[in-house]
Write an enzyme that holds these catalytic residues in place. Structure first.
Site, PDB file in Angstrom:
ATOM      1  NE  ARG A  53      30.847  29.107  29.161  1.00 38.29           N
ATOM      2  CZ  ARG A  53      29.652  29.509  28.736  1.00 38.29           C
ATOM      3  NH1 ARG A  53      29.446  30.769  28.421  1.00 38.29           N
ATOM      4  NH2 ARG A  53      28.652  28.658  28.594  1.00 38.29           N
ATOM      5  CE1 TYR A 107      52.100  25.020  42.512  1.00 34.88           C
ATOM      6  CE2 TYR A 107      49.793  24.719  41.936  1.00 34.88           C
ATOM      7  CZ  TYR A 107      50.884  25.541  42.133  1.00 34.88           C
ATOM      8  OH  TYR A 107      50.759  26.887  41.936  1.00 34.88           O
TER       9      TYR A 107
HETATM   10  C1  LIG Z   1      53.194  20.526  39.337  1.00 36.54           C
HETATM   11  C2  LIG Z   1      52.258  21.678  39.100  1.00 36.54           C
HETATM   12  N1  LIG Z   1      50.992  21.424  38.792  1.00 36.54           N
HETATM   13  C3  LIG Z   1      50.101  22.419  38.565  1.00 36.54           C
HETATM   14  C4  LIG Z   1      50.474  23.736  38.668  1.00 36.54           C
HETATM   15  C5  LIG Z   1      49.461  24.815  38.430  1.00 36.54           C
HETATM   16  O1  LIG Z   1      49.654  25.364  37.181  1.00 36.54           O
HETATM   17  P1  LIG Z   1      49.070  26.794  36.743  1.00 36.54           P
HETATM   18  O2  LIG Z   1      49.850  27.833  37.482  1.00 36.54           O
HETATM   19  O3  LIG Z   1      49.235  26.791  35.261  1.00 36.54           O
HETATM   20  O4  LIG Z   1      47.625  26.805  37.159  1.00 36.54           O
HETATM   21  C6  LIG Z   1      51.791  24.055  38.979  1.00 36.54           C
HETATM   22  C7  LIG Z   1      52.223  25.469  39.091  1.00 36.54           C
HETATM   23  O5  LIG Z   1      53.285  25.777  39.559  1.00 36.54           O
HETATM   24  C8  LIG Z   1      52.713  22.994  39.206  1.00 36.54           C
HETATM   25  O6  LIG Z   1      54.002  23.239  39.523  1.00 36.54           O
END
Ligand SMILES: Cc1ncc(COP(=O)(O)O)c(C=O)c1O
Length: 386
Positions: A53, A107
């Protein structure tokens, strides 16, 4: 790598060899999978206490070193998901009472984290529309972080990070950039002064749509604080997944170059089609940020977005007809994936808000894979109903 290179190695070499140390005779060329939660240890004289961890399992350490080499940062930590990397970085850089300035084009889960979750922990965010600007006006004395994404999802805009970095650093503010869509092959965000680079390693770094992982890269000091947070909150990367991620990263450079080539070919073909109202690809001269992308990036990426003239119905039909490409969310794998943001990342927004953000019905986001471009084009042609 065990010896210091005589010249900085390129991304293909770093993808293969970065972070690998042991070359003594009899040691394996491919690192062992150290599938152990804990390690023999009696007293502090035995050295660092290892525990999976903590992020110090050999597979986690190795993949972190490789990521740091690729990003050109002092350090990196590999975690259990991209969101794990984002949330631990934000927890590491802020405390209750602090303030974040963020791009409004992020996102979806990152947006929700900033807009809804962190306020419950006393950290507020002001969102800035990159088209309108106003970064300086959004800053407060309590601002600790600026959060941006390059390129943005799903409209593939390229934000110029350099003036934002200059503004932030002038005030002692750290800049975090999610550069997942680019991958370090196309864009090394730290080279323009970004303090923390986030990668959802689930995407291009892993590259095979078979793992969930994330990476936060930056200075040794910041990565140590992110590591401290992740030891407490616990989003560790499983050792076997770390090993799979390392295997994926060995081919990152060749895959991304093929993604770039295929995406360019597909984008140019879409531009010639009357069924397609808009094609969005930073490599096209018609893209609003084409010049900036050419200056900032080494490749335009594997993501292409299109708006079909026939709207939502045409997009639904296209998705159902795909036979090489696959209808699925996510991106960055070897296979072509197509999704409609109105049903996925932007499902929570009204049609009006989506349209204002440049995502009308009929909008398709394509993660172009490494198949033969001619096969993809033939598939898209039949899916358009031509
Ligand atoms: C630009 C972007 N950042 C972060 C993430 C999050 O990634 P994860 O699904 O690995 O947590 C995504 C997921 O689609 C993404 O497209």
């Amino acid at each position: 790598m065990s010896k210091s290179p005589t010249r900085p190695h390129g991304p293909a070499t770093l993808g293969v060899h970065g972070g690998a140390g042991d070359r003594t005779p009899g040691s394996p060329v491919v690192p062992h999978i150290t599938q152990s939660a804990t390690f023999h240890w009696a007293t502090p004289e035995d050295g660092e206490l290892l525990y999976s961890r903590y992020g110090n399992n050999p597979n986690q350490v190795q993949v972190g070193l490789k990521a740091a080499a690729l990003e050109g940062t002092e350090a990196a930590i590999a975690l259990g998901s991209g969101m794990g990397a984002t949330s631990m970085a934000l927890l590491a850089l802020t405390s209750s009472g602090d303030h974040i300035v963020a791009s409004s084009r992020l996102y979806g889960a990152t947006q929700t984290l900033l807009a809804q979750e962190l306020p419950r922990r006393g950290v507020e965010t002001t969102f800035v529309d990159p088209d309108e600007g106003g970064w300086a006006a959004a800053m407060r004395p309590q601002t600790k972080v600026v959060f941006i994404e390059i390129p943005t999802n799903p409209t593939l805009r390229i934000l110029d990070p350099r003036p934002i970095v200059a503004l932030a650093h002038g005030r002692g503010v750290k800049v975090v950039c999610d550069a997942t869509f680019a991958s370090p092959v196309n864009f090394r965000a730290a080279s323009v002064g970004i303090d923390v680079v986030i990668q959802s390693a689930t995407k291009y770094l892993g590259g095979h749509s078979d793992i969930i992982a994330g990476i936060a890269s930056g200075s040794a000091e910041i990565v140590a604080e992110i590591t401290r947070m992740s030891r407490l909150y616990g989003p560790a990367l499983d050792p076997h997944t770390a090993w799979l991620l390392d295997r994926g990263m060995r081919t990152l450079d060749v895959r991304v170059r093929r993604h770039n080539e295929n995406a360019m070919a597909v984008a140019m073909w879409f531009e010639s089609r009357s069924e397609v109202a808009t094609v969005i690809y930073p490599g096209l001269a018609s893209h609003p940020d084409h010049e900036l992308a050419s200056e900032l990036m080494d490749g335009f990426g594997g993501m292409v977005s299109v708006v079909l003239a026939g709207g939502g119905e045409a997009a639904d039909r296209f998705m159902r007809r795909l036979s090489v490409g696959m209808a699925a969310p996510s991106l960055g794998g070897v296979e072509t994936l197509v999704s409609q943001p109105r049903f996925t990342s932007h499902a929570s927004l009204s049609r009006e808000v989506r349209e204002a953000q440049g995502i009308p019905d009929g909008f398709l986001r394509l993660s172009i894979g490494i198949e033969n471009a001619e096969d993809l084009i033939a598939d898209f042609e039949q899916a358009l109903g031509g």
